[in-house]
Write an enzyme that holds these catalytic residues in place. Structure first.
Site, PDB file in Angstrom:
ATOM      1  N   SER A   1      -1.576   0.591   0.324  1.00 17.38           N
ATOM      2  CA  SER A   1      -0.506   1.566   0.503  1.00 17.38           C
ATOM      3  C   SER A   1       0.677   0.947   1.261  1.00 17.38           C
ATOM      4  O   SER A   1       1.279  -0.002   0.763  1.00 17.38           O
ATOM      5  CB  SER A   1      -1.065   2.806   1.195  1.00 17.38           C
ATOM      6  OG  SER A   1      -0.163   3.891   1.129  1.00 17.38           O
TER       7      SER A   1
ATOM      8  N   ASP B   1      -4.563   9.275  -8.003  1.00 16.59           N
ATOM      9  CA  ASP B   1      -3.929   9.177  -6.688  1.00 16.59           C
ATOM     10  C   ASP B   1      -2.737  10.141  -6.632  1.00 16.59           C
ATOM     11  O   ASP B   1      -1.757   9.976  -7.364  1.00 16.59           O
ATOM     12  CB  ASP B   1      -3.468   7.731  -6.489  1.00 16.59           C
ATOM     13  CG  ASP B   1      -2.899   7.449  -5.109  1.00 16.59           C
ATOM     14  OD1 ASP B   1      -2.318   8.366  -4.492  1.00 16.59           O
ATOM     15  OD2 ASP B   1      -3.019   6.300  -4.659  1.00 16.59           O
TER      16      ASP B   1
ATOM     17  N   HIS C   1      -6.447   7.763  -3.586  1.00 18.18           N
ATOM     18  CA  HIS C   1      -5.787   6.854  -2.640  1.00 18.18           C
ATOM     19  C   HIS C   1      -6.714   6.439  -1.496  1.00 18.18           C
ATOM     20  O   HIS C   1      -6.309   5.691  -0.612  1.00 18.18           O
ATOM     21  CB  HIS C   1      -4.558   7.568  -2.070  1.00 18.18           C
ATOM     22  CG  HIS C   1      -3.520   6.658  -1.484  1.00 18.18           C
ATOM     23  ND1 HIS C   1      -2.697   5.857  -2.251  1.00 18.18           N
ATOM     24  CD2 HIS C   1      -3.142   6.426  -0.184  1.00 18.18           C
ATOM     25  CE1 HIS C   1      -1.869   5.187  -1.466  1.00 18.18           C
ATOM     26  NE2 HIS C   1      -2.117   5.503  -0.205  1.00 18.18           N
TER      27      HIS C   1
END
Length: 290
Positions: A156, A234, A269
């Site tokens: 991320s 996600d 995620h």
């Protein structure tokens, strides 16, 4: 400054060290975790390569250490793993604890130039220069960690950090990989907020120096040696925070080879996603570290 060992934990035949040291980049104590594989403990004459992992928003070094499951594959290959923190902590900058996506736990791996962040929020220098320099010269690690064999990965915000550090420093890292990276931060809400605060809302040229999609357009250093995984389930991907397609498109238009982007059906995620593919990313690094 020397590292203080807070904990030593047996893990997959190796040792996980929880460390702290005083940082000149951030002006604060910084936590960092280091996994030494079994071979590093068994053969003191042989240095091991290093995989540097940059964490995402809100994380400490402990999140991925405990839930990412890198150590099993790293132990098998004989690779050390280093997990830095995501920001200074305790800098006492006004407003640093007001939001989860800016300030504490959200340093975005840039060197801030805008007040009041510029004094302490210098995470780019910390992760690319100070921390590795400190580890590779510390008496406890200098004979163990190989400064000439380092790869970088991240998740991320940390995927953004890994890609930009790699693209800005050709030859510094053997390879790069990323899980659900913020691949075009200049064009997404997270990145716009962070760059406006740390670099200045009008300083768009500086933004480009921390945007993988912009940086890859100028890559002239051969095969990119890059692996990216993104889960199609996600929510942040669906909301346009990650924009991996923009990164892919820019690389293709620039004629850059060696980028593999995999869209993993249904994965989100979280660390469920990361832990599923962690071994693939360690294997990717190992291909270039040995």
């Amino acid at each position: 400054m020397p590292f203080e060992t807070k904990a030593t934990i047996a893990n997959f035949g190796g040792k996980l060290l929880k460390l702290s040291h005083e940082s000149t980049s951030t002006g604060t104590p910084m936590a960092v975790n280091v996994f030494l594989p079994p071979v590093a403990l068994q053969n003191s004459a042989k240095k091991v390569p290093v995989l540097l992992y940059l964490s995402g928003l809100t994380c400490t070094p402990d999140n991925c250490t405990e839930k990412g499951f890198f150590q099993a594959a790293a132990a098998a290959y004989g690779i050390a793993v280093v997990w830095p923190d995501t920001s200074p902590r305790g800098a006492n900058v006004a407003g640093e604890a007001d939001a989860w996506d800016f300030g504490t736990g959200a340093g975005f791996y840039v060197d801030a130039t805008a007040a009041p962040w510029s004094k302490n929020y210098r995470m780019y220098t910390y992760v690319t220069e100070e921390l590795p320099g400190a580890l590779f010269t510390d008496p406890a690690f200098a004979g163990v960690l190989d400064a000439h064999r380092v790869s970088i990965t991240g998740h991320s915000m940390g995927g953004h950090g890994a890609l930009t550090a790699y693209l800005r420093n050709p030859g510094k890292y053997r390879s790069v990989s990323a899980f659900a990276p913020i691949a075009n931060p200049s064009k997404c809400p997270w990145g716009e907020k962070a760059f406006s605060g740390y670099l200045g809302a009008d300083n768009k040229e500086a933004w480009k120096q921390h945007d993988a999609t912009e940086l890859v357009k100028g890559w002239k250093n051969g095969d990119l040696r890059a692996l990216v995984d993104v889960g199609t389930g996600d929510n942040f991907y669906k909301q346009g925070q990650l924009l991996p397609e923009n990164f892919e498109k820019a690389a293709k238009e620039a004629g850059v080879q060696g980028l593999e982007v995999r869209y993993q059906p249904d994965y989100d995620h979280s660390y469920f996603f990361m832990s599923t593919f962690a071994a693939d990313h360690v294997a990717h690094a190992a291909k270039y570290l040995f």
